[in-house]
Design a protein around this motif. Structure first.
Motif, mmCIF file in Angstrom:
data_model
loop_
_atom_site.group_PDB
_atom_site.id
_atom_site.type_symbol
_atom_site.label_atom_id
_atom_site.label_comp_id
_atom_site.label_asym_id
_atom_site.label_seq_id
_atom_site.Cartn_x
_atom_site.Cartn_y
_atom_site.Cartn_z
ATOM 1 N N VAL A 97 0.831 -1.202 0.000
ATOM 2 C CA VAL A 97 0.000 0.000 0.000
ATOM 3 C C VAL A 97 0.870 1.258 0.000
ATOM 4 N N ASP A 98 1.567 1.470 -1.099
ATOM 5 C CA ASP A 98 2.354 2.688 -1.250
ATOM 6 C C ASP A 98 2.237 3.188 -2.682
ATOM 7 N N HIS A 99 3.095 4.105 -3.077
ATOM 8 C CA HIS A 99 2.990 4.673 -4.420
ATOM 9 C C HIS A 99 3.503 3.731 -5.498
ATOM 10 N N TRP A 100 4.051 2.577 -5.081
ATOM 11 C CA TRP A 100 4.483 1.557 -6.029
ATOM 12 C C TRP A 100 3.440 0.455 -6.196
ATOM 13 N N ASN A 101 2.703 0.170 -5.149
ATOM 14 C CA ASN A 101 1.842 -1.007 -5.135
ATOM 15 C C ASN A 101 0.616 -0.753 -4.267
ATOM 16 N N THR A 102 -0.556 -1.039 -4.811
ATOM 17 C CA THR A 102 -1.801 -0.854 -4.063
ATOM 18 C C THR A 102 -2.066 -2.026 -3.122
ATOM 19 N N PHE A 103 -1.539 -3.192 -3.468
ATOM 20 C CA PHE A 103 -1.886 -4.410 -2.746
ATOM 21 C C PHE A 103 -0.868 -4.745 -1.660
ATOM 22 N N GLY A 104 -1.132 -5.828 -0.944
ATOM 23 C CA GLY A 104 -0.202 -6.312 0.067
ATOM 24 C C GLY A 104 -0.914 -6.727 1.324
ATOM 25 N N THR A 105 -0.791 -7.995 1.675
ATOM 26 C CA THR A 105 -1.451 -8.511 2.876
ATOM 27 C C THR A 105 -0.575 -8.406 4.109
ATOM 28 N N GLY A 106 0.734 -8.282 3.895
ATOM 29 C CA GLY A 106 1.654 -8.316 5.025
ATOM 30 C C GLY A 106 2.007 -9.722 5.458
ATOM 31 N N SER A 107 1.540 -10.732 4.737
ATOM 32 C CA SER A 107 1.718 -12.124 5.144
ATOM 33 C C SER A 107 2.698 -12.863 4.236
ATOM 34 N N VAL A 108 3.818 -13.320 4.798
ATOM 35 C CA VAL A 108 4.711 -14.187 4.019
ATOM 36 C C VAL A 108 4.142 -15.599 3.937
ATOM 37 N N LEU A 109 3.228 -15.938 4.847
ATOM 38 C CA LEU A 109 2.541 -17.228 4.725
ATOM 39 C C LEU A 109 1.690 -17.240 3.463
ATOM 40 N N HIS A 110 1.077 -16.114 3.147
ATOM 41 C CA HIS A 110 0.308 -15.995 1.912
ATOM 42 C C HIS A 110 1.224 -16.179 0.703
ATOM 43 N N LYS A 111 2.406 -15.570 0.722
ATOM 44 C CA LYS A 111 3.374 -15.753 -0.357
ATOM 45 C C LYS A 111 3.748 -17.226 -0.506
ATOM 46 N N THR A 112 3.939 -17.890 0.627
ATOM 47 C CA THR A 112 4.323 -19.296 0.604
ATOM 48 C C THR A 112 3.203 -20.161 0.032
ATOM 49 N N ASN A 113 1.983 -19.850 0.403
ATOM 50 C CA ASN A 113 0.826 -20.565 -0.144
ATOM 51 C C ASN A 113 0.750 -20.379 -1.657
ATOM 52 N N LEU A 114 0.963 -19.166 -2.138
ATOM 53 C CA LEU A 114 0.951 -18.907 -3.571
ATOM 54 C C LEU A 114 2.041 -19.697 -4.278
ATOM 55 N N THR A 171 1.667 -32.370 -2.081
ATOM 56 C CA THR A 171 1.761 -33.522 -1.189
ATOM 57 C C THR A 171 2.145 -33.075 0.216
ATOM 58 N N GLU A 172 1.938 -33.958 1.178
ATOM 59 C CA GLU A 172 2.287 -33.659 2.568
ATOM 60 C C GLU A 172 3.757 -33.254 2.687
ATOM 61 N N PHE A 173 4.630 -34.035 2.064
ATOM 62 C CA PHE A 173 6.060 -33.757 2.170
ATOM 63 C C PHE A 173 6.413 -32.433 1.501
ATOM 64 N N ASN A 174 5.969 -32.247 0.260
ATOM 65 C CA ASN A 174 6.339 -31.047 -0.478
ATOM 66 C C ASN A 174 5.770 -29.773 0.145
ATOM 67 N N LEU A 175 4.545 -29.845 0.643
ATOM 68 C CA LEU A 175 3.981 -28.693 1.334
ATOM 69 C C LEU A 175 4.813 -28.343 2.562
ATOM 70 N N SER A 176 5.219 -29.348 3.315
ATOM 71 C CA SER A 176 5.995 -29.087 4.530
ATOM 72 C C SER A 176 7.329 -28.437 4.208
ATOM 73 N N ARG A 177 7.919 -28.785 3.055
ATOM 74 C CA ARG A 177 9.215 -28.216 2.671
ATOM 75 C C ARG A 177 9.102 -26.740 2.290
ATOM 76 N N MET A 178 7.919 -26.321 1.893
ATOM 77 C CA MET A 178 7.734 -24.923 1.501
ATOM 78 C C MET A 178 7.780 -23.972 2.696
ATOM 79 N N LEU A 179 7.651 -24.501 3.908
ATOM 80 C CA LEU A 179 7.634 -23.636 5.097
ATOM 81 C C LEU A 179 8.876 -22.761 5.172
ATOM 82 N N LYS A 180 9.994 -23.247 4.626
ATOM 83 C CA LYS A 180 11.232 -22.469 4.729
ATOM 84 C C LYS A 180 11.140 -21.116 4.034
#
Length: 445
Positions: A355-372, A381-390
């Motif tokens: 939410v600045d003059h560069w970008n209107t969007f942004g949730t503030g969540s890196v968990l959201h980025k990881t989900n994307l 899969t269970e294994f691959n999803l768990s590895r994305m936590l990093k």
């Protein structure tokens, strides 16, 4: 806008957080209210025990594949900002804080964000139509920065509170260093971080947003390098300064002279982007002291290369120990994050502009980025999803690839979240609600 200081006590009391339309009442504060023996001072002493804490203990397998994640309830003792002891659960311990079976994970880290220039915490304002490309945006910043700086400390604090509400307790923030704001943006952000020092950590990048030489920022960059910032930054040296080598040599030498890391914004997707990345790799190999402390933010040129060249670049980046910090874009540009992971390149993520003059969007969540990222790269899969936590934690994960518990360990920093989920894979897939955040033993909410 009038600046108001929100104390930690006020934040605790008022942090029934609205996230995606759900009102979340902080777990640890509910526990305190339901247990009259627990007082706020018990949390503020820095020595307490959490009971009924769910920790991951291993994987379950079916036909050689990970089918589920095993967990168990434990008691976790915290003292002086560290995890002092992990022991068998004692559900009847009335002096302990009840985690109510919530999953404990490392707290999250936003590794690329601009805390120093935001509209968040101020009146709503969408991005205006851009004119004149990157140099047009530089002209716009020169015009609006004086007004932005008037209450940038307050807005930075509000941004930090947004990140905290999403489970983030640490950020790497870019800070404008250029002739318009000089070092004032840095000083204002440092004030905000000082006000939040007990609940939030950060490392800072001296960022010449307006070019090192295009606006004569070199003198201010040299001045910033003598402060306690952590990284020397840069941005698209060919597009803005018109020369790769001159700008990169200045940046690299400044980092070497002051024992700083390097973090370069590289948006260029053509030949100049590739040459800049390769030039940095060569210079880091010539100066091994920079290995492990040099990063390319965005580095979108990687998404434009063919598969063979992506593999080659991933190998070179890994050998030079240069990390990539990607905002995980969608659309026509897909970053080769799985390829980078395969070759051992450190990949982290962040919200960048919110939410600045560069970008209107942004949730503030890196968990959201990881989900994307999990969705984009088919990590289902269970294994691959768990590895994305990093991506969300910038590294630490409860289990290693073989299912051995590697976090938490006794002596680890007590920076963690309690999440309403059964395992890491569920947290990533469902973006599970963050119930509580603890930073270095301090209960944030």
């Amino acid at each position: 806008m009038k600046q108001t200081n929100i104390t930690r006590k006020d934040f605790i009391r008022n942090s029934a957080l609205s996230i995606a339309g759900l009102t979340l009442t902080p777990l640890l504060m509910n526990t305190q209210a339901s247990n009259p023996k627990l007082k706020e001072k018990d949390l503020s002493t820095g020595h307490y025990v959490l009971k009924n804490v769910r920790l991951e203990t291993g994987f379950e397998y079916e036909e050689g594949e990970v089918s589920a994640t095993k967990t168990k309830l434990f008691a976790v003792e915290i003292e002086n900002g560290k995890i002092k002891k992990i022991s068998a659960n004692k559900p009847n311990n009335n002096k302990a804080i009840d985690a109510k079976g919530m999953l404990m994970l490392p707290s999250f880290k936003d590794m690329h964000i601009h805390l120093d220039k935001t509209l968040y915490g101020d009146r709503w304002q969408a991005v205006a139509k851009r004119k004149g490309g990157i140099k047009g945006m530089i002209a716009l910043e020169q015009q609006i920065l004086p007004d932005l700086l008037e209450n940038s400390t307050y807005k930075a604090e509000k941004m930090i509170e947004l990140l905290q509400s999403k489970g983030t307790a640490f950020a790497r923030s870019q800070v404008n260093i250029e002739p318009t704001s000089k070092l004032q943006s840095l000083k204002n952000l440092q004030a905000a971080l000082a006000n939040k020092q007990n609940s939030f950590g950060a490392e800072l990048v001296a960022f010449p947003q307006h070019g090192v030489f295009y606006t004569d920022s070199a003198a201010y960059m040299k001045e910033a390098a003598q402060t306690d910032i952590d990284f020397i930054g840069g941005v698209d040296p060919y597009t803005i300064d018109g020369a790769i080598e001159k700008t990169m040599d200045f940046t690299i030498q400044l980092a070497l002279d002051h024992n700083k890391g390097i973090d370069i914004h590289l948006h260029e997707t053509g030949e100049s982007g590739l040459k800049t990345a390769e030039y940095l790799i060569d210079k880091v190999n010539e100066n091994p002291v920079l290995k492990g402390k040099t990063y390319l933010s965005h580095c979108f040129v990687l998404g434009k290369l063919d598969a063979a060249k992506q593999e080659e670049m991933a190998v070179k980046l890994a050998e030079a120990q240069i990390g990539i910090i990607s905002t995980i874009p969608f659309g026509r540009l897909v970053m080769p994050i799985p390829t980078l992971f395969k070759h051992g390149v450190k990949v982290m993520t962040g919200n960048d502009s919110i939410v600045d003059h560069w970008n209107t969007f942004g949730t503030g969540s890196v968990l959201h980025k990881t989900n994307l990222a999990a969705q984009l790269y088919g990590q289902v899969t269970e294994f691959n999803l768990s590895r994305m936590l990093k991506l969300a934690t910038a590294g630490p994960m409860p289990l290693d690839d073989k299912g051995n518990r590697q976090w938490p360990k006794e002596g680890d920093e007590a920076s963690l979240v309690l999440v309403d989920a059964s395992c890491s894979a569920e947290v990533i897939a469902r973006m599970s609600p963050i119930q509580s955040l603890i930073y270095k033993g301090n209960v944030v909410y």
